[in-house]
Design a protein around this motif. Structure first.
Motif, PDB file in Angstrom:
ATOM      1  N   LYS A   1      13.247  15.993 -32.956  1.00 38.48           N
ATOM      2  CA  LYS A   1      13.626  16.538 -31.642  1.00 38.48           C
ATOM      3  C   LYS A   1      13.790  15.399 -30.631  1.00 38.48           C
ATOM      4  CE  LYS A   1      11.816  19.378 -27.879  1.00 38.48           C
ATOM      5  NZ  LYS A   1      11.339  18.369 -26.950  1.00 38.48           N
TER       6      LYS A   1
ATOM      7  N   GLU B   1      17.045  14.192 -28.630  1.00 35.71           N
ATOM      8  CA  GLU B   1      16.976  14.072 -27.182  1.00 35.71           C
ATOM      9  C   GLU B   1      17.471  12.699 -26.729  1.00 35.71           C
ATOM     10  OE1 GLU B   1      13.763  15.459 -23.852  1.00 35.71           O
ATOM     11  OE2 GLU B   1      12.987  14.598 -25.695  1.00 35.71           O
TER      12      GLU B   1
ATOM     13  N   ASP C   1      18.141  15.646 -16.344  1.00 39.20           N
ATOM     14  CA  ASP C   1      17.495  15.458 -17.643  1.00 39.20           C
ATOM     15  C   ASP C   1      16.703  14.154 -17.663  1.00 39.20           C
ATOM     16  OD1 ASP C   1      16.923  16.559 -20.153  1.00 39.20           O
ATOM     17  OD2 ASP C   1      18.459  15.343 -21.128  1.00 39.20           O
TER      18      ASP C   1
ATOM     19  N   VAL D   1      12.678  13.979 -18.394  1.00 41.83           N
ATOM     20  CA  VAL D   1      12.067  13.128 -19.423  1.00 41.83           C
ATOM     21  C   VAL D   1      10.949  12.289 -18.808  1.00 41.83           C
ATOM     22  CG1 VAL D   1      12.484  11.108 -20.893  1.00 41.83           C
ATOM     23  CG2 VAL D   1      14.060  13.053 -20.969  1.00 41.83           C
TER      24      VAL D   1
END
Length: 93
Positions: free
Chosen positions: A55, A59, A70, A74
């Protein structure tokens, strides 16, 4: 009043987010390795960490300089995890 980030500031935030994802991937790799070294490794836990690694890899691949939301997500999500991990390592050293 909102302050618009300069291109260099956006680039710096992007690189920070990339590095954070990379560090999260390294943590998962370390956990997997430690578990695999045990006499009776927990295969379910290893599978979970491998899925988390995948994942994170997705990402990282899908993170773009133009996606400021985004990038900030993060940093906000992984920053505290990495800080806690760093504090744990320093306390154990």
């Amino acid at each position: 009043m909102t302050t618009e980030l300069t291109h260099q500031q956006r680039l710096n935030r992007f690189e920070i987010a990339q590095e954070m994802i990379g560090f999260m991937m390294a943590l998962r790799t370390s956990l997997i390795d430690e578990e695999q070294q045990k006499l009776s490794p927990d295969t379910a836990l290893i599978a979970q960490w491998e899925a988390e690694f995948d994942k994170l890899d997705d990402e990282l691949y899908n993170l773009h300089l133009s996606d400021e939301k985004d990038i900030e997500r993060v940093i906000a999500e992984y920053g505290p995890i990495l800080k806690a991990s760093s504090n744990t390592v320093q306390a154990g050293a």
